[in-house]
Scaffold this active site. Structure first.
Site, PDB file in Angstrom:
ATOM      1  N   LYS A 150     -10.519   5.014 -14.779  1.00 29.58           N
ATOM      2  CA  LYS A 150     -10.511   6.432 -14.418  1.00 29.58           C
ATOM      3  C   LYS A 150     -11.217   7.287 -15.447  1.00 29.58           C
ATOM      4  O   LYS A 150     -11.852   8.284 -15.105  1.00 29.58           O
ATOM      5  CB  LYS A 150      -9.070   6.916 -14.224  1.00 29.58           C
ATOM      6  CG  LYS A 150      -8.464   6.435 -12.926  1.00 29.58           C
ATOM      7  CD  LYS A 150      -7.268   7.271 -12.528  1.00 29.58           C
ATOM      8  CE  LYS A 150      -6.767   6.858 -11.153  1.00 29.58           C
ATOM      9  NZ  LYS A 150      -5.438   7.347 -10.849  1.00 29.58           N
ATOM     10  N   LYS A 185     -11.733  -1.433  -4.469  1.00 29.57           N
ATOM     11  CA  LYS A 185     -10.486  -0.961  -3.852  1.00 29.57           C
ATOM     12  C   LYS A 185     -10.744   0.268  -2.961  1.00 29.57           C
ATOM     13  O   LYS A 185     -11.547   1.115  -3.328  1.00 29.57           O
ATOM     14  CB  LYS A 185      -9.539  -0.573  -5.002  1.00 29.57           C
ATOM     15  CG  LYS A 185      -8.116  -0.354  -4.609  1.00 29.57           C
ATOM     16  CD  LYS A 185      -7.276   0.040  -5.822  1.00 29.57           C
ATOM     17  CE  LYS A 185      -7.567   1.457  -6.248  1.00 29.57           C
ATOM     18  NZ  LYS A 185      -6.603   2.025  -7.202  1.00 29.57           N
ATOM     19  N   LYS A 208      -9.116   7.169  -2.871  1.00 28.75           N
ATOM     20  CA  LYS A 208      -9.413   8.545  -2.465  1.00 28.75           C
ATOM     21  C   LYS A 208     -10.535   9.146  -3.301  1.00 28.75           C
ATOM     22  O   LYS A 208     -11.118  10.149  -2.935  1.00 28.75           O
ATOM     23  CB  LYS A 208      -8.168   9.423  -2.485  1.00 28.75           C
ATOM     24  CG  LYS A 208      -7.295   9.328  -3.700  1.00 28.75           C
ATOM     25  CD  LYS A 208      -5.941  10.011  -3.446  1.00 28.75           C
ATOM     26  CE  LYS A 208      -4.801   9.269  -4.117  1.00 28.75           C
ATOM     27  NZ  LYS A 208      -3.503   9.588  -3.597  1.00 28.75           N
TER      28      LYS A 208
HETATM   29  P1  TYM Z   1      -1.180   6.316  -6.096  1.00 33.15           P
HETATM   30  O1  TYM Z   1      -0.808   7.704  -5.703  1.00 33.15           O
HETATM   31  O2  TYM Z   1      -2.553   6.079  -6.624  1.00 33.15           O
HETATM   32  O3  TYM Z   1      -0.990   5.356  -4.866  1.00 33.15           O
HETATM   33  C1  TYM Z   1       0.217   5.336  -4.106  1.00 33.15           C
HETATM   34  C2  TYM Z   1       0.534   3.906  -3.679  1.00 33.15           C
HETATM   35  O4  TYM Z   1      -0.524   3.390  -2.879  1.00 33.15           O
HETATM   36  C3  TYM Z   1      -0.939   2.126  -3.397  1.00 33.15           C
HETATM   37  N1  TYM Z   1      -2.388   1.962  -3.155  1.00 33.15           N
HETATM   38  C4  TYM Z   1      -2.936   0.882  -2.572  1.00 33.15           C
HETATM   39  N2  TYM Z   1      -2.380  -0.252  -2.105  1.00 33.15           N
HETATM   40  C5  TYM Z   1      -3.219  -1.175  -1.561  1.00 33.15           C
HETATM   41  N3  TYM Z   1      -4.560  -0.994  -1.467  1.00 33.15           N
HETATM   42  C6  TYM Z   1      -5.158   0.125  -1.927  1.00 33.15           C
HETATM   43  N4  TYM Z   1      -6.481   0.289  -1.806  1.00 33.15           N
HETATM   44  C7  TYM Z   1      -4.337   1.137  -2.514  1.00 33.15           C
HETATM   45  N5  TYM Z   1      -4.584   2.349  -3.073  1.00 33.15           N
HETATM   46  C8  TYM Z   1      -3.384   2.836  -3.450  1.00 33.15           C
HETATM   47  C9  TYM Z   1      -0.627   2.202  -4.889  1.00 33.15           C
HETATM   48  O5  TYM Z   1      -0.513   0.916  -5.456  1.00 33.15           O
HETATM   49  C10 TYM Z   1       0.688   2.956  -4.883  1.00 33.15           C
HETATM   50  O6  TYM Z   1       1.776   2.071  -4.659  1.00 33.15           O
HETATM   51  N6  TYM Z   1       1.074   5.791 -10.536  1.00 33.15           N
HETATM   52  C11 TYM Z   1       1.269   5.708  -9.125  1.00 33.15           C
HETATM   53  C12 TYM Z   1       2.350   6.637  -8.623  1.00 33.15           C
HETATM   54  C13 TYM Z   1       3.664   6.545  -9.340  1.00 33.15           C
HETATM   55  C14 TYM Z   1       4.651   5.546  -9.163  1.00 33.15           C
HETATM   56  C15 TYM Z   1       5.740   5.926 -10.029  1.00 33.15           C
HETATM   57  C16 TYM Z   1       4.726   4.397  -8.394  1.00 33.15           C
HETATM   58  C17 TYM Z   1       4.153   7.443 -10.238  1.00 33.15           C
HETATM   59  N7  TYM Z   1       5.394   7.067 -10.645  1.00 33.15           N
HETATM   60  C18 TYM Z   1       6.878   5.147 -10.103  1.00 33.15           C
HETATM   61  C19 TYM Z   1       5.873   3.620  -8.473  1.00 33.15           C
HETATM   62  C20 TYM Z   1       6.941   4.001  -9.339  1.00 33.15           C
HETATM   63  C21 TYM Z   1      -0.029   6.111  -8.430  1.00 33.15           C
HETATM   64  O7  TYM Z   1      -0.842   6.776  -8.988  1.00 33.15           O
HETATM   65  O8  TYM Z   1      -0.098   5.724  -7.114  1.00 33.15           O
END
Ligand code: TYM
Length: 333
Positions: free
Chosen positions: A114, A198, A201
């Site tokens: 990132k 991957k 967004k």
């Molecule tokens: P975030 O907002 O980027 O994504 C949310 C969830 O979607 C999953 N994800 C994917 N899974 C499969 N293929 C993809 N291409 C893909 N893109 C996104 C992510 O793995 C995630 O599960 N740091 C985390 C948010 C967070 C969190 C937490 C998660 C904050 N605190 C505590 C679990 C527990 C994040 O940025 O996810």
């Protein structure tokens, strides 16, 4: 055994098929099991690690809640709230940042991706973001954390932080060491334009992803334009492994139809992509459009969405602030 589930999604707009198949679909299953206690968090503090337009952020928070509900999460069964409304998260994150080691954070590949080449200009928040994520999880004594594959390393860090805190203060089992729940086959949905990247967004081309707000024509068009290779569809898993775009599209089909890669390969073995893509578009439209329609409907009910967040934050605050009180005692405040 009762499972305590916690997970979070960033309200940064453009929730896509990767978020849905990698995470939210699993949240719904966990929410439907009576034995689980689930907490689903709209992680707005995480969102501001990169700059956000305040008005858009507010809308995106509501849109994320709407997506949870439209996908099937029941706010009566699960706690849904936004992170900024429960101050324990920021407070615990500070304390845990005094436990986590620089060396551990320096290994985080997502930060490297990132921040890109210009690391010096990345915010400190972007760097320490996995510590806030650990605070989220540990405050609720979470036993299981459903996420996509890209969050695996952050969960390992969370486990290390929990164990170090327990050891340093000799408080065995104070922080529960959580287990990741990462699906075996569909934990990483890839870009429709590049089977090795991957679905994300932040990818510039909108054709690379199916957004959960796309309409029928957009979905059909994106699948039509999705990258493939010139061969007919593979006949074995080994064959599939060598063909990233085919693997991704078959994986999406299998996940949407609650099937397996193996069964889906059998269904389309040797057929051409044109025929397969028609089938894939159809299941996507059948599964995603009802969610899209419901999201749009819910977005007109701002008061309802705000009430869910308010009620959720009261419940979350009760659990999290008690845990923070105990942390204070342990640390010596
Ligand atoms: P975030 O907002 O980027 O994504 C949310 C969830 O979607 C999953 N994800 C994917 N899974 C499969 N293929 C993809 N291409 C893909 N893109 C996104 C992510 O793995 C995630 O599960 N740091 C985390 C948010 C967070 C969190 C937490 C998660 C904050 N605190 C505590 C679990 C527990 C994040 O940025 O996810």
């Amino acid at each position: 055994m009762e499972k305590k589930i916690f997970s979070g999604v960033q309200p940064t707009g453009n929730l896509h098929l990767g978020n849905y198949l990698g995470a939210i679909k699993n949240f719904v299953k966990l929410n439907n099991n009576k034995e689980n206690k689930c907490v689903f968090c709209v992680v707005d503090l995480h969102a501001i690690t990169v700059s956000q337009d305040p008005k858009e952020l507010k809308n995106n928070i509501r849109e994320t809640v709407a997506t949870f509900i439209a996908s099937g999460i029941d706010p009566k069964k699960s706690i849904i709230f936004n992170q900024s409304q429960v101050s324990a998260h920021s407070e615990a994150a500070w304390i845990l940042s005094c436990i986590a080691r620089m060396g551990w954070l320096n290994r985080m590949t997502q930060f490297k991706e990132k921040a890109g080449k210009d690391k010096e200009k990345a915010s400190i928040g972007l760097y320490s973001y996995p510590i806030l994520m650990a605070a989220d999880i540990l405050l609720y004594d979470s036993t299981h954390v459903p996420v996509g594959d890209d969050q695996k390393q952050h969960l390992e860090l969370c486990r290390d932080i929990a164990q170090k805190f327990n050891n340093d203060f000799k408080v065995d089992d104070f922080f529960k060491v959580p287990e990741p729940l990462i699906q075996k086959e569909f934990s990483r949905i890839m870009s429709l334009k590049d089977g090795l990247k991957k679905m994300s967004k932040s990818e510039l081309s909108d054709l690379s992803r199916i957004n959960l707000t796309d309409d029928k024509d957009q979905i059909i068009n994106k699948i039509k334009k999705a990258k493939t290779d010139p061969l007919p569809l593979p006949t074995t898993i080994d064959d599939l492994d060598k063909r990233p775009e085919a693997k991704n599209l078959i994986g999406i089909y299998a996940s949407l139809t609650d099937s397996t890669l193996e069964k889906s390969i059998k269904e389309f073995s040797g057929k051409n992509f044109l025929e397969f893509k028609e089938n894939l578009s159809q299941v996507l439209v059948d599964k995603i459009i009802p969610i899209t329609v419901e999201i749009k409907k819910l977005l007109n009910e701002k008061k309802y969405l705000d009430t869910i967040l308010l009620e959720g934050s009261k419940k979350a605050d009760k659990i999290a602030s008690e845990k923070v009180k105990k942390i204070h005692e342990i640390v010596g405040f």
